[in-house]
Write a protein that holds these residues in place. Sequence first.
Motif, PDB file in Angstrom:
ATOM      1  N   THR A  10      29.907  49.907  38.411  1.00  0.00           N
ATOM      2  CA  THR A  10      30.896  49.630  39.457  1.00  0.00           C
ATOM      3  C   THR A  10      31.787  48.508  38.958  1.00  0.00           C
ATOM      4  OG1 THR A  10      29.352  50.294  41.173  1.00  0.00           O
ATOM      5  CG2 THR A  10      31.224  48.959  41.848  1.00  0.00           C
ATOM      6  N   PRO A  12      34.939  46.019  39.895  1.00  0.00           N
ATOM      7  CA  PRO A  12      35.867  45.484  40.902  1.00  0.00           C
ATOM      8  C   PRO A  12      37.216  45.162  40.251  1.00  0.00           C
ATOM      9  CG  PRO A  12      34.186  43.853  40.349  1.00  0.00           C
ATOM     10  CD  PRO A  12      33.910  45.070  39.520  1.00  0.00           C
ATOM     11  N   GLU A  14      41.509  43.799  40.991  1.00  0.00           N
ATOM     12  CA  GLU A  14      42.474  43.138  41.862  1.00  0.00           C
ATOM     13  C   GLU A  14      43.866  43.399  41.313  1.00  0.00           C
ATOM     14  OE1 GLU A  14      43.645  38.855  43.840  1.00  0.00           O
ATOM     15  OE2 GLU A  14      42.530  38.864  41.964  1.00  0.00           O
ATOM     16  N   VAL A  21      42.292  44.230  46.612  1.00  0.00           N
ATOM     17  CA  VAL A  21      41.019  44.205  45.891  1.00  0.00           C
ATOM     18  C   VAL A  21      40.260  45.480  46.230  1.00  0.00           C
ATOM     19  CG1 VAL A  21      38.848  42.966  45.589  1.00  0.00           C
ATOM     20  CG2 VAL A  21      40.959  41.689  45.938  1.00  0.00           C
ATOM     21  N   TRP A  22      39.700  46.141  45.203  1.00  0.00           N
ATOM     22  CA  TRP A  22      38.921  47.352  45.422  1.00  0.00           C
ATOM     23  C   TRP A  22      37.896  47.509  44.313  1.00  0.00           C
ATOM     24  CZ3 TRP A  22      43.369  47.233  42.768  1.00  0.00           C
ATOM     25  CH2 TRP A  22      43.497  47.997  41.616  1.00  0.00           C
ATOM     26  N   GLU A  23      36.975  48.449  44.521  1.00  0.00           N
ATOM     27  CA  GLU A  23      35.958  48.764  43.526  1.00  0.00           C
ATOM     28  C   GLU A  23      36.044  50.237  43.174  1.00  0.00           C
ATOM     29  OE1 GLU A  23      32.169  47.718  45.206  1.00  0.00           O
ATOM     30  OE2 GLU A  23      32.250  45.718  44.324  1.00  0.00           O
ATOM     31  N   TRP A  68      40.371  42.799  36.390  1.00  0.00           N
ATOM     32  CA  TRP A  68      39.062  43.189  36.881  1.00  0.00           C
ATOM     33  C   TRP A  68      38.146  41.983  36.879  1.00  0.00           C
ATOM     34  CZ3 TRP A  68      41.165  44.628  32.285  1.00  0.00           C
ATOM     35  CH2 TRP A  68      40.543  44.161  31.146  1.00  0.00           C
ATOM     36  N   LEU A  74      32.187  40.936  43.561  1.00  0.00           N
ATOM     37  CA  LEU A  74      32.593  41.101  44.961  1.00  0.00           C
ATOM     38  C   LEU A  74      31.411  40.982  45.915  1.00  0.00           C
ATOM     39  CD1 LEU A  74      35.300  43.874  44.758  1.00  0.00           C
ATOM     40  CD2 LEU A  74      35.590  41.412  44.954  1.00  0.00           C
ATOM     41  N   VAL A  81      37.300  40.898  49.735  1.00  0.00           N
ATOM     42  CA  VAL A  81      37.487  42.290  50.129  1.00  0.00           C
ATOM     43  C   VAL A  81      38.105  42.306  51.512  1.00  0.00           C
ATOM     44  CG1 VAL A  81      36.347  44.480  50.542  1.00  0.00           C
ATOM     45  CG2 VAL A  81      35.499  42.959  48.765  1.00  0.00           C
TER      46      VAL A  81
END
Length: 137
Positions: A10, A12, A14, A21-23, A68, A74, A81
């Motif tokens: 996974t 993360p 930005e 921000v996401w994964e 990243w 996160l 988030v």
Amino acid sequence: MPDGFDTRETWPFECLRCLYVWEENFVVRHLCDAHGNEVDIWLSSGIPVQPPWSGACCPDCGAYHVTWFPAGYLTRHPELVAAPEPEPERVPVPAKVPAQRRAPSAGRLLIALGVPLAAFVGFELYANLVAVARPHP
């Protein structure tokens, strides 16, 4: 036949443009052939993709200026988030009323025809009065 194993990672991200921000979840297939050559194949939803460090795109604004974080970053910093947006309140839509045609306004037609006609008649009367008042040589 290549020998290998799969791992789940996974990552993360930005966006440096809109700060979204996401994964993203990836499956990394580590393969090794009979000659000892190693290769990693990155999969997202079962589809081969480029590694996350090359060409990540922001799903919010579409920018490619993305950074990243280390794995697990996160989970240690949940304030980064964004909270999910609340569901919009559903407002009942009134039943459609059939549109009624407006009758043409007689007043608009009279104004459209009457004003230019009155101006023309007024000019002609003025021109005739001036011509009568002035003696001819």
